[in-house]
Design a protein around this motif. Structure first.
Motif, PDB file in Angstrom:
ATOM      1  N   PHE A   1       7.152  -3.504  -5.402  1.00  0.00           N
ATOM      2  CA  PHE A   1       6.444  -2.837  -4.316  1.00  0.00           C
ATOM      3  C   PHE A   1       5.047  -3.422  -4.153  1.00  0.00           C
ATOM      4  O   PHE A   1       4.596  -3.691  -3.028  1.00  0.00           O
TER       5      PHE A   1
ATOM      6  N   LEU B   1       3.292   5.899   0.852  1.00  0.00           N
ATOM      7  CA  LEU B   1       4.516   5.717   1.632  1.00  0.00           C
ATOM      8  C   LEU B   1       4.463   6.475   2.948  1.00  0.00           C
ATOM      9  O   LEU B   1       4.840   5.939   4.001  1.00  0.00           O
TER      10      LEU B   1
ATOM     11  N   VAL C   1      -1.615   1.031  -5.920  1.00  0.00           N
ATOM     12  CA  VAL C   1      -0.314   0.688  -6.502  1.00  0.00           C
ATOM     13  C   VAL C   1      -0.514  -0.134  -7.778  1.00  0.00           C
ATOM     14  O   VAL C   1       0.233   0.027  -8.749  1.00  0.00           O
TER      15      VAL C   1
ATOM     16  N   SER D   1      -4.271   0.298  -0.500  1.00  0.00           N
ATOM     17  CA  SER D   1      -2.989   0.725  -1.058  1.00  0.00           C
ATOM     18  C   SER D   1      -2.571  -0.173  -2.212  1.00  0.00           C
ATOM     19  O   SER D   1      -2.012   0.299  -3.198  1.00  0.00           O
ATOM     20  N   CYS D   2      -2.845  -1.481  -2.085  1.00  0.00           N
ATOM     21  CA  CYS D   2      -2.527  -2.405  -3.183  1.00  0.00           C
ATOM     22  C   CYS D   2      -3.304  -2.050  -4.441  1.00  0.00           C
ATOM     23  O   CYS D   2      -2.766  -2.123  -5.546  1.00  0.00           O
TER      24      CYS D   2
ATOM     25  N   ILE E   1       7.802  -0.859  -9.334  1.00  0.00           N
ATOM     26  CA  ILE E   1       6.416  -0.802  -8.862  1.00  0.00           C
ATOM     27  C   ILE E   1       5.836  -2.208  -8.703  1.00  0.00           C
ATOM     28  O   ILE E   1       5.026  -2.457  -7.812  1.00  0.00           O
TER      29      ILE E   1
ATOM     30  N   GLY F   1       1.629   7.628  -4.766  1.00  0.00           N
ATOM     31  CA  GLY F   1       2.700   6.785  -4.247  1.00  0.00           C
ATOM     32  C   GLY F   1       3.361   7.379  -3.025  1.00  0.00           C
ATOM     33  O   GLY F   1       3.674   6.676  -2.061  1.00  0.00           O
TER      34      GLY F   1
ATOM     35  N   LEU G   1       8.643  -0.652   2.414  1.00  0.00           N
ATOM     36  CA  LEU G   1       8.618   0.801   2.248  1.00  0.00           C
ATOM     37  C   LEU G   1       9.858   1.292   1.494  1.00  0.00           C
ATOM     38  O   LEU G   1       9.778   2.260   0.730  1.00  0.00           O
TER      39      LEU G   1
ATOM     40  N   GLY H   1       9.112   0.852  -1.946  1.00  0.00           N
ATOM     41  CA  GLY H   1       8.202   1.926  -2.352  1.00  0.00           C
ATOM     42  C   GLY H   1       8.943   3.213  -2.663  1.00  0.00           C
ATOM     43  O   GLY H   1       8.578   3.932  -3.599  1.00  0.00           O
TER      44      GLY H   1
ATOM     45  N   LEU I   1       3.729  -5.451  -0.895  1.00  0.00           N
ATOM     46  CA  LEU I   1       2.553  -5.054  -0.125  1.00  0.00           C
ATOM     47  C   LEU I   1       1.596  -6.216   0.068  1.00  0.00           C
ATOM     48  O   LEU I   1       1.045  -6.403   1.158  1.00  0.00           O
TER      49      LEU I   1
END
Length: 165
Positions: free
Chosen positions: A74, A29, A123, A119-120, A71, A25, A55, A58, A78
């Motif tokens: 976030f 970021l 996450v 990134s997704c 989360i 994480g 962000l 995040g 995203l």
């Protein structure tokens, strides 16, 4: 007010001090903050607001490691910024007078956009680790349907049940 827990292992003489580790994480970021900052040289305004807001979510998700809400917001942010970045970059990409700085900034914004699906996925994995679940709920013990009301155990009280329309 509750005091934070302190790790006393590294304070004893002779014990090896563990180096700080960068978790997924925090790495997400850091990378997206850097790329968004560079992308804001050309794409300011809505691009900056959308990305820096996500962000900030995040940072909240990293700070509260047990929060599923943080989360999930976030992750949702995203996903939304993927679509917003495509629209913003396609509309506001400079067509005339491309200096090296403008090309660099646009390239960093595009690189950030290309890294966001990855990134997704990371996450989403963190979301699942925290107990999040996308889909229908598995717990139906407290659920009672309206269509089939419970029949009372006493047969004499059946006459007092109001009839449906």
């Amino acid at each position: 007010m509750e005091l934070p827990a302190v790790n006393l292992k590294s304070r004893f003489p002779g014990s090896p001090k563990e180096p700080p580790t960068l978790e997924a994480g925090e790495a997400i970021l850091l990378v997206h903050w850097l790329l968004t900052t560079w992308g804001c040289i050309v794409f300011s305004g809505p691009y900056a607001w959308a990305n820096f807001t996500i962000l900030a979510l995040g940072v909240w998700a990293v700070a509260q490691r047990d929060s599923v809400d943080a989360i999930s917001m976030f992750l949702g942010g995203l996903v939304v910024t993927v679509f917003l970045d495509v629209i913003h970059i396609s509309i506001f990409y400079p067509r005339v007078g491309l200096s090296d700085t403008v090309r660099f900034s646009a390239g960093m914004a595009i690189l950030s956009l290309l890294l966001k699906p990855f990134s997704c996925c990371l996450v989403y994995h963190m979301y699942r680790e925290r107990g999040g679940f996308l889909g229908p709920s598995q717990d139906r013990s407290a659920y009672q349907t309206i269509a089939s009301p419970e029949v009372p155990a006493d047969p004499e009280s059946r006459g007092s049940i109001p009839q449906g329309y």
